[in-house]
Enzyme design. Structure first.
Site, PDB file in Angstrom:
ATOM      1  N   LYS A   1       0.857  -1.190   0.000  1.00 13.82           N
ATOM      2  CA  LYS A   1       0.000   0.000   0.000  1.00 13.82           C
ATOM      3  C   LYS A   1       0.882   1.225   0.000  1.00 13.82           C
ATOM      4  CE  LYS A   1      -4.442   1.062   0.144  1.00 13.82           C
ATOM      5  NZ  LYS A   1      -5.575   0.277  -0.390  1.00 13.82           N
TER       6      LYS A   1
HETATM    7  P1  NAD Z   1     -12.869   8.410  -2.940  1.00 14.71           P
HETATM    8  O1  NAD Z   1     -11.858   9.426  -2.575  1.00 14.71           O
HETATM    9  O2  NAD Z   1     -13.285   8.264  -4.366  1.00 14.71           O
HETATM   10  O3  NAD Z   1     -14.217   8.621  -2.104  1.00 14.71           O
HETATM   11  C1  NAD Z   1     -14.281   8.790  -0.726  1.00 14.71           C
HETATM   12  C2  NAD Z   1     -15.563   9.560  -0.427  1.00 14.71           C
HETATM   13  O4  NAD Z   1     -15.757   9.591   0.989  1.00 14.71           O
HETATM   14  C3  NAD Z   1     -15.501  11.023  -0.906  1.00 14.71           C
HETATM   15  O5  NAD Z   1     -16.709  11.345  -1.562  1.00 14.71           O
HETATM   16  C4  NAD Z   1     -15.307  11.802   0.384  1.00 14.71           C
HETATM   17  O6  NAD Z   1     -15.851  13.105   0.314  1.00 14.71           O
HETATM   18  C5  NAD Z   1     -16.046  10.927   1.379  1.00 14.71           C
HETATM   19  N1  NAD Z   1     -15.568  11.098   2.758  1.00 14.71           N
HETATM   20  C6  NAD Z   1     -14.305  11.249   3.186  1.00 14.71           C
HETATM   21  N2  NAD Z   1     -14.271  11.378   4.522  1.00 14.71           N
HETATM   22  C7  NAD Z   1     -15.554  11.310   4.936  1.00 14.71           C
HETATM   23  C8  NAD Z   1     -16.179  11.355   6.196  1.00 14.71           C
HETATM   24  N3  NAD Z   1     -15.479  11.537   7.308  1.00 14.71           N
HETATM   25  N4  NAD Z   1     -17.516  11.221   6.252  1.00 14.71           N
HETATM   26  C9  NAD Z   1     -18.244  11.034   5.135  1.00 14.71           C
HETATM   27  N5  NAD Z   1     -17.712  10.984   3.904  1.00 14.71           N
HETATM   28  C10 NAD Z   1     -16.386  11.115   3.807  1.00 14.71           C
HETATM   29  O7  NAD Z   1     -12.306   7.034  -2.336  1.00 14.71           O
HETATM   30  P2  NAD Z   1     -12.671   5.551  -2.774  1.00 14.71           P
HETATM   31  O8  NAD Z   1     -11.699   5.113  -3.784  1.00 14.71           O
HETATM   32  O9  NAD Z   1     -14.149   5.455  -3.038  1.00 14.71           O
HETATM   33  O10 NAD Z   1     -12.285   4.784  -1.427  1.00 14.71           O
HETATM   34  C11 NAD Z   1     -13.165   4.743  -0.317  1.00 14.71           C
HETATM   35  C12 NAD Z   1     -12.761   3.589   0.580  1.00 14.71           C
HETATM   36  O11 NAD Z   1     -12.789   2.376  -0.185  1.00 14.71           O
HETATM   37  C13 NAD Z   1     -11.356   3.671   1.178  1.00 14.71           C
HETATM   38  O12 NAD Z   1     -11.367   3.076   2.456  1.00 14.71           O
HETATM   39  C14 NAD Z   1     -10.543   2.816   0.228  1.00 14.71           C
HETATM   40  O13 NAD Z   1      -9.371   2.287   0.858  1.00 14.71           O
HETATM   41  C15 NAD Z   1     -11.534   1.729  -0.095  1.00 14.71           C
HETATM   42  N6  NAD Z   1     -11.249   1.002  -1.336  1.00 14.71           N
HETATM   43  C16 NAD Z   1     -11.225   1.642  -2.532  1.00 14.71           C
HETATM   44  C17 NAD Z   1     -10.985   0.910  -3.696  1.00 14.71           C
HETATM   45  C18 NAD Z   1     -11.033   1.535  -5.071  1.00 14.71           C
HETATM   46  O14 NAD Z   1     -11.011   0.780  -6.054  1.00 14.71           O
HETATM   47  N7  NAD Z   1     -11.117   2.840  -5.203  1.00 14.71           N
HETATM   48  C19 NAD Z   1     -10.741  -0.471  -3.618  1.00 14.71           C
HETATM   49  C20 NAD Z   1     -10.776  -1.091  -2.372  1.00 14.71           C
HETATM   50  C21 NAD Z   1     -11.039  -0.333  -1.242  1.00 14.71           C
END
Ligand code: NAD
Length: 471
Positions: free
Chosen positions: A107
């Site tokens: 990571k």
């Molecule tokens: P992203 O940045 O696209 O979206 C995150 C969203 O959460 C944003 O809209 C942000 O405004 C919101 N947010 C942030 N802090 C917040 C809070 N305190 N309260 C409410 N909303 C909040 O990120 P993502 O890629 O969708 O990732 C989200 C989660 O999923 C992370 O934990 C990431 O590790 C996990 N994840 C993502 C992927 C991927 O393919 N993108 C894969 C596996 C896991």
């Protein structure tokens, strides 16, 4: 509410590891080897922006190299620190093992608030961070392959791939150094939606397991279920969009950084996403009622809660008030170890992150294979399959003496292209892994949850892999 202290994210991951490892026949030495993070590289670099030098701190952590390359996203956020990156790298090892993506876990993270910088500035910062990682083989098609995570997406992945190519001009497999790229830069159709799509497939599979549905206190199918989503980013948006438009679920609340919006009749997710992008928040959205204290809405009555933002949001301070029957961890680590204990004892089903958000790495795996094979999936077979189907239908019509329906023909004649193949591979992965977790959970009374089952399965696979290497 309790005198217990909240473990950190990393402690939470270690506590869940300890619980599962005690159920496996493994030597203490090998258990310790699997648990520790192999290495973490910390880099501080300066970039000249707005007439001044700004110093940034980044990390790339490699948890396990029992399989290579290692794989895991790169996160841009102010919450990034070494402990968080190492916990996320460990989760990547377990996740890849669980869904049989042939990678070790890694990571990366950059301590930055991306909203404070213009796109051309983020490009400079991303390229410089990538340069630091590339020159140490911490980005490399056969060593270490990043992907998007919180705060990063296709755009950053395209810059990283381009930076790698500039530094490795004769590397024919350069595209495979990173996944989650735009389609025209070596990406794969279906990667952007993959993690959210995987959450949808996970819930569909959960509802096919009637004993698990009964344990949760729910009944029936996904249709009509009331869902609350936290975080309408890549993962949260796609999960909410597919569940509401394809499975008949109602998204009754969405929690974002600036508060939450609620509508018991169901929120139009596409309209809300447009509003969020235009206004940088959910406040003012006309299709729902706004409340400023978003985190309180995690405790609102619903059937399914999808935390899809960040870690630690369901913790000792609110676990007892969570009313959802099912929590599906679309984010990594949203439920702390302490909250997990409270919720599991109360009968809440938690579909664990290691499994629930594995759709991203699964389709990243397909993208990496596509890059190494230099051909898109389905290119050789599609026409051939379509013409075989034509012959079959013509013969069928001759035998039954009447034409089959146009609708059937349209569907049957369309050979599978890349998107159909990606979705098929993803669905198969999510269904198979759920069945394995379910069977492991239900066949051993010491395994108290899907999470423990997921850890037991993943750790057994990693241990077997190390043993095969003679450890
Ligand atoms: P992203 O940045 O696209 O979206 C995150 C969203 O959460 C944003 O809209 C942000 O405004 C919101 N947010 C942030 N802090 C917040 C809070 N305190 N309260 C409410 N909303 C909040 O990120 P993502 O890629 O969708 O990732 C989200 C989660 O999923 C992370 O934990 C990431 O590790 C996990 N994840 C993502 C992927 C991927 O393919 N993108 C894969 C596996 C896991």
């Amino acid at each position: 509410m309790t005198s217990r202290t909240e473990p950190t994210f990393r402690e939470s991951v270690n506590m869940m590891f300890d619980k599962a490892i005690s159920l496996i026949d493994i030597s203490p030495g090998l258990a310790q080897k699997i648990k520790v993070c192999n290495s973490t590289y910390t880099v501080r670099f300066g970039v000249k922006l707005r007439g001044d030098i700004h110093t940034f701190t980044g990390y790339r952590s490699v948890h396990s190299e029992h399989k290579e390359p290692v794989k895991g996203g790169i996160r841009f956020a102010t919450s990034v620190n070494q402990d968080e990156v190492e916990a996320l790298a460990a989760l990547m090892t377990y996740k890849c093992a669980l869904v049989e993506a042939p990678f070790g876990g890694s990571k990366g993270g950059l301590h930055i608030d991306p909203t404070q910088w213009e796109p051309d500035e983020i490009e400079k910062i991303t390229r410089r961070f990538a340069y630091e990682l590339i020159k140490r083989d911490l980005i490399h098609p056969s060593q270490n392959v990043p992907a998007p995570d919180m705060g990063t997406g296709e755009r950053e992945m395209a810059w990283i791939a381009d930076q790698f190519r500039r530094m490795n001009t004769s590397e024919i497999n350069a595209d495979a150094c990173v996944t989650g790229k735009p389609l025209n830069k070596g990406g794969i159709i279906g990667r952007v939606e993959a993690t959210g799509r995987g959450v949808q497939y996970a819930l569909q599979e959960f509802f096919r397991h009637k004993d698990d549905v009964k344990t949760s206190g729910l009944s029936g199918s996904l249709a009509g279920k009331r869902i609350i989503v936290q975080g309408l980013g890549n993962v949260g948006y796609h999960a909410a969009h597919f569940l509401s438009t394809e499975d008949g679920c109602k998204i009754t609340a969405v929690i974002e950084r600036d508060g939450a919006v609620i509508n018991d009749d169901g929120i139009n997710i596409n309209q809300l996403q447009t509003h969020l992008i235009e206004n940088k928040g959910v406040k003012g959205f006309s299709g729902a009622n706004y409340v400023s204290n978003g985190s309180e809405i995690l405790e609102k009555d619903c059937d399914i809660l999808i935390p899809a933002a960040m870690e630690g949001v369901i913790n000792l301070s609110n676990a007892q008030r969570i009313k959802a029957n099912v929590i599906i961890e679309a984010a990594n680590g949203p439920v702390t170890a302490g909250a997990d204990e409270i919720l599991t004892a109360a009968g809440t089903i938690i579909i664990p992150d290691m499994y629930a958000n594995a759709g991203g790495v699964t389709v990243s795996y397909f993208e990496w294979v596509k890059n190494l094979s230099h051909i898109r999936f389905g290119r050789m077979q599609r026409r051939q399959q379509a013409s075989s189907n034509h012959i079959l239908v013509e013969e069928m019509e001759r035998l039954i003496g009447k034409p089959v329906s146009e609708d059937f023909k349209n569907k049957f004649f369309k050979g599978a292209g890349e998107l159909e193949l990606v979705r098929s591979g993803l669905e198969d992965t999510m269904c198979t892994a759920y069945q394995q977790m379910h069977d492991t959970w239900r066949s051993n009374e010491n395994i108290d949850s899907l999470r423990t089952a997921a850890y037991v399965l993943a750790l057994t696979k990693v241990a077997d892999s190390y043993r095969a290497l003679g450890l």
